[in-house]
Scaffold this active site. Sequence first.
Site, short mmCIF file in Angstrom:
data_model
loop_
_atom_site.label_atom_id
_atom_site.label_comp_id
_atom_site.label_asym_id
_atom_site.label_seq_id
_atom_site.Cartn_x
_atom_site.Cartn_y
_atom_site.Cartn_z
N TRP A 102 0.82 -1.22 0.00
CA TRP A 102 0.00 0.00 0.00
C TRP A 102 0.84 1.25 0.00
O TRP A 102 0.52 2.23 -0.68
CB TRP A 102 -1.01 -0.03 1.15
CG TRP A 102 -2.11 -1.00 0.84
CD1 TRP A 102 -2.35 -2.19 1.44
CD2 TRP A 102 -3.10 -0.88 -0.20
NE1 TRP A 102 -3.42 -2.83 0.84
CE2 TRP A 102 -3.89 -2.05 -0.16
CE3 TRP A 102 -3.38 0.09 -1.17
CZ2 TRP A 102 -4.95 -2.27 -1.05
CZ3 TRP A 102 -4.43 -0.12 -2.06
CH2 TRP A 102 -5.21 -1.28 -2.00
N ASP A 171 -1.49 7.03 6.26
CA ASP A 171 -2.56 6.14 5.80
C ASP A 171 -2.82 5.13 6.92
O ASP A 171 -2.01 4.25 7.18
CB ASP A 171 -2.12 5.43 4.52
CG ASP A 171 -3.16 4.41 4.03
OD1 ASP A 171 -4.22 4.28 4.68
OD2 ASP A 171 -2.90 3.75 3.01
N LYS A 195 -12.84 -1.35 7.40
CA LYS A 195 -12.17 -2.42 8.14
C LYS A 195 -12.52 -2.36 9.63
O LYS A 195 -13.02 -3.31 10.19
CB LYS A 195 -10.66 -2.34 7.94
CG LYS A 195 -10.28 -2.44 6.46
CD LYS A 195 -8.81 -2.26 6.25
CE LYS A 195 -8.45 -2.00 4.82
NZ LYS A 195 -8.78 -3.07 3.87
N1 PMP Z 1 -4.34 1.74 2.18
C1 PMP Z 1 -4.35 0.59 2.89
C2 PMP Z 1 -3.34 0.40 3.97
C3 PMP Z 1 -5.30 -0.40 2.62
O1 PMP Z 1 -5.31 -1.54 3.31
C4 PMP Z 1 -6.25 -0.18 1.59
C5 PMP Z 1 -7.34 -1.18 1.27
N2 PMP Z 1 -7.11 -2.46 1.60
C6 PMP Z 1 -6.18 1.03 0.87
C7 PMP Z 1 -5.23 1.97 1.20
C8 PMP Z 1 -7.15 1.32 -0.25
O2 PMP Z 1 -8.36 1.62 0.34
P1 PMP Z 1 -9.77 1.63 -0.39
O3 PMP Z 1 -10.05 0.26 -0.87
O4 PMP Z 1 -10.66 2.12 0.69
O5 PMP Z 1 -9.66 2.61 -1.51
#
Ligand code: PMP
Length: 361
Positions: A102, A171, A195
């Site tokens: 990520w 994030d 989550k």
């Molecule tokens: N950052 C992290 C650490 C994530 O785990 C995720 C989704 N698993 C995201 C960003 C992307 O998020 P979204 O699916 O809400 O766009």
Amino acid sequence: MSRVRNFCAGPCTLPTEVLAEVRDELLDFEGSGMSLIEMSHRSPEYDAVHEDALDRMRRALEVPQDFEVLFLQGGGLLQFAMVPMNLAPAGSTVGYVRSGAWGKAAHADAARATWAYLAWDGQDGGFTRMPRPEEIEVRPDTRYVHVTSNETIEGIQARALPDLAVPLVVDMSSDFLTRSVEWERVDLVYGGVQKNLGPAGLAGVVIRRSALDECVAGLPSYLSFPSHAKTRSLLNTPPMFSIYVMGKMLRWIEDRGGLRGMAERAERRSGRIYDVIEASDGFYTNPADPQVRSRTNVVFRMADPDLDARFLADARAAGLVNLKGHRSVGGMRASIYNAMPDEGVDELAGFMRDFAEAPDE
Ligand code: PMP
């Protein structure tokens, strides 16, 4: 009714109490004769729900007065773009910590929006640890350094946010409201709520007011943080259902000790699974540095990967679902977010112990 123990990495399990309340209110919300999702987002009923959720988020996350809470669509991913677009004026640069899949994706999107450099890179190390603060490079004219507090796929988590010479952007998509935030170190924190906090369709963004005042001007309205702040996240039709359910989830969290309660739960419950891994004599292994093992995403693999399919099938039969690791890393992953009941974690620990003792039965 039979509910499974759902260890999905997101969206994920919600408390049955919250789901039952939503069900009870679905046809007639507080005597209005309609459900909340059929109402105008400008109605007094919705307005009360919206303000209540904003207040609860502020309280639960212990957000200081000089920060603004925003509810935005587009999940965590849209923030990969909005953050550099708003926070990085011409002539500045932004640093990204690539600590996992990520962090890598956040850097790639920022590099499309502005001049973004890698402040630290854990890729060659297989994304098994987080950087020490002194390892993070801060170049001249850096507006912020972006960190991912918890890498959802690799299952690694920074125990503390680094104290750097420039503000952080964090994030927190996968450990939102499971840990406290060192607010004095950050200009902005964001995360999708699907989550730890509610259904998909919404990101929580918490931004320092002084950073809001300095945002890049002239962006299209939805992409501009100040336009959402000025309208209390009612610039356009918001994801009302997600905000409404999240408000209930935030109340559920407050009733269970708020942030401290959730942090204690996360440490204790992930610890139960790590204990099973450690006591398994190498039957299960976790590649991460023990100092940074995630308290929300417990990743493990078996010495014999041929057992994966049987493990997943037997777990499914025992009512334990969504334990398959992300396709990019393989193995298993148990995501243990706020709403997972303790009993679910106990059942998983017991199942893993039994399976390790007799994998061929
Ligand atoms: N950052 C992290 C650490 C994530 O785990 C995720 C989704 N698993 C995201 C960003 C992307 O998020 P979204 O699916 O809400 O766009």
